[in-house]
Design an enzyme around this catalytic site. Structure first.
Site, short mmCIF file in Angstrom:
data_model
loop_
_atom_site.label_atom_id
_atom_site.label_comp_id
_atom_site.label_asym_id
_atom_site.label_seq_id
_atom_site.Cartn_x
_atom_site.Cartn_y
_atom_site.Cartn_z
N GLU A 183 38.07 45.11 132.89
CA GLU A 183 38.61 46.61 132.59
C GLU A 183 39.54 46.65 131.84
OE1 GLU A 183 36.58 49.07 133.03
OE2 GLU A 183 35.16 47.98 134.17
N HIS A 232 35.96 50.50 124.62
CA HIS A 232 36.17 50.07 125.78
C HIS A 232 34.67 49.56 126.15
CE1 HIS A 232 37.41 49.86 130.06
NE2 HIS A 232 36.09 50.03 130.13
N GLU A 233 33.54 50.31 125.95
CA GLU A 233 32.44 49.72 126.65
C GLU A 233 32.07 48.41 125.84
OE1 GLU A 233 31.48 50.50 129.13
OE2 GLU A 233 32.75 52.42 129.67
N HIS A 258 33.33 45.18 126.87
CA HIS A 258 32.68 44.55 128.13
C HIS A 258 31.72 43.34 127.55
CE1 HIS A 258 34.68 46.48 131.35
NE2 HIS A 258 34.03 47.90 130.73
#
Length: 537
Positions: free
Chosen positions: A371, A342-343, A346
């Site tokens: 997100e 997920h990070e 970004h």
């Protein structure tokens, strides 16, 4: 040609097949087994063989018919002079020092083909350390004295990690050997054209402990001590995250996940010329480099968090991973692949939207979409079959089966009732992201239901399976959407991306999936739901 030697037949075939003169080919070895004769030949320049330009030919014994042929022969645009400018004694001393071993009484002069389509002259030197169980062939540039590359005779790269398709340590670690994609990372994960590392640092990813910073501009990746690149650190669930062994396990897992995501994204179009993260751009000489991702494991002070700072192309990104105290003993988010992917997501959405500025996801709605893309990417990496189940992110690290979101991502409106209208009134980006991620979950499910699922999607982006099409549109859509997109703009980018790449063949499927959650043709200002699809759908 019956009756000719294997060498003669192989040379004759290769000269004709590759359009090479006899002086460019050197017969290396061959054998016959079970009715098949195998020959191996090296490419040669000025009488000096290439160590990694090899051809193999297999003949049917007795009738000379060719059964198979393979070649890694090269056509370099630049070849170094054949006379060394650096003496072999000095080259041996360099290799012994860098590899912490002893010369094993064997060297040769050779050419080494490089990914940038050049060829350098090298001394190929055997270096061994019995006590450390290391044995390398070191390729020292015969003109500069630099250690250009290595062959590890003991083993390839091996990492004890949570495999990328597993959400977290809860599903177990495995020892994975040579996971790097050499198309996306031509020198592997620990090396580029000028640097190499025996630790968790490389061209794409640098993982380190706490607040220390290693960037691609000023740092050399050469460690003081070389060992076999085997990273075997079991994570202990019964010990605190901060124990030395668990810290090593976390550092290795973060390095592995970061590089897997790099190689995957590269395959789907996120490359140096499209603003990705690499210290050395290698083959894309006009792109900006000096920007690997720095992953700080067990960042302090702080806890129960993971963040990723994404600056413009040419500046390293920094991901900060923290220890989580939602359980006893504590857990390390570096072993939570779902949160880590997920990070890293970004970085992808931040760079691709707006052409590498990292400044085009700034409005509340755009940040929420960011997100959502990150959750969708994490979910994509964990799919294991065509069976689409509800998805929860962060269950292990948060010590809660419900994970970190309000609802599981689901095709069921009962399980997850979020719709486009759910964005209305939101004042933070996280709940907005849940709406977008759930819409993308429905898009993914529809594509896989119609076109099936590919187990090779990580390395083969050119099939028409549903999971491959989804990720193609994911990356393509980011590249063509406007700065600070809205939900409707992001939706339209997916529709346009499908038209650009697939001729619009998924138009109705996409519209139906979007409309099922209120993002139909007439979805409008004020986040008003609409289930309309275009005429003909």
């Amino acid at each position: 040609m019956v009756g000719e030697s294997l060498e003669s037949r192989a040379r004759f075939f290769l000269e004709a097949k590759a359009n090479l003169t006899r002086s460019c080919i050197e017969y290396h070895s061959g054998f016959a087994l079970d009715g098949i004769e195998h020959a191996y030949l090296h490419q040669v320049h000025n009488g000096i063989p290439f160590v990694n330009a090899v051809a193999n030919v297999a003949f049917k014994e007795f009738d000379d018919s060719v059964l198979s042929y393979g070649s890694s022969f090269v056509n370099p645009h630049k070849i170094a002079p054949s006379k060394p400018a650096f003496d072999v004694k000095s080259a041996i001393e360099i290799a012994e020092k860098m590899l912490d071993g002893d010369y094993n009484q064997r060297f040769r002069l050779a050419y080494l083909a490089r990914p940038d389509n050049s060829a350098i002259l090298v001394y190929a030197i055997h270096i061994r350390n019995e006590e450390a169980n290391t044995f390398y062939e070191a390729f020292v540039d015969a003109h500069t004295g630099e250690l250009a590359s290595l062959t590890n005779f003991v083993a390839g790269m091996a990492y004890r990690v949570v495999p990328i398709q597993r959400a977290s340590f809860a599903e177990g670690q495995e020892m994975i050997v040579n996971p790097e994609d050499l198309t996306a990372s031509p020198y592997g994960w620990h090396e580029n054209r000028t640097m190499m590392s025996a630790g968790t640092a490389g061209n794409n990813i640098v993982t380190h402990v706490g607040t220390s910073l290693l960037d691609g501009t000023s740092a050399s990746f050469m460690d003081d001590e070389w060992k076999a690149l085997i990273f075997d650190y079991p994570y202990s669930a019964s010990a605190a995250a901060t124990t030395d062994e668990n810290l090593d396990a976390a550092r290795v897992n973060a390095f592995y996940v970061g590089n897997i995501v790099h190689d995957l994204a590269w395959k789907y179009g996120f490359r140096p010329l499209t603003f990705n993260f690499q210290a050395d751009t290698i083959t894309d000489q006009w792109a900006r480099g000096d920007d690997p991702i720095n992953i700080r494991v067990q960042t302090t002070p702080g806890s129960n968090d993971a963040t990723c700072t994404v600056p413009p192309d040419g500046t390293p990104s920094v991901c900060k991973l923290y220890v989580w105290n939602k359980s006893s003993p504590t857990r390390d988010v570096s072993l939570a692949n779902d949160v880590l992917v997920h990070e890293l997501g970004h970085g992808i959405s931040g760079r691709l939207t707006g052409g590498g500025t990292a400044a085009c996801l700034q409005t509340l709605e755009a940040r929420g979409l960011g997100e959502g893309w990150s959750d969708a990417l994490a979910e994509w990496t964990e799919q294991k079959s065509a069976v689409i189940t509800d998805y929860v992110i962060g269950a292990w690290i948060n010590n809660n089966p419900a994970g970190l979101r309000t609802y599981p991502y689901s095709t069921s409106a009962v399980t997850n009732p979020l719709r486009y209208s759910s964005v209305a009134g939101q004042t933070t980006h996280y709940p907005i992201g849940e709406v977008w991620a759930n819409i993308l979950h429905n898009v993914y499910a529809a594509l896989v239901a119609m076109h099936g699922w590919s187990a090779s999607a990580f390395t083969d982006p050119d099939t028409t399976h549903g999971n491959v099409v989804f990720l193609r549109l994911f990356f393509d859509g980011l590249s063509i959407q406007p700065c600070n997109p809205t939900f409707t703009a992001a939706r339209d980018a997916w529709i346009q991306a499908d038209l650009n790449r697939y001729g619009g063949s998924h138009k109705c499927l996409l519209w139906t999936a979007f409309a099922s959650r209120g993002l139909g043709v007439n979805a409008g200002p004020g986040y008003i739901d609409d289930s309309t699809v275009p005429a003909g759908c």
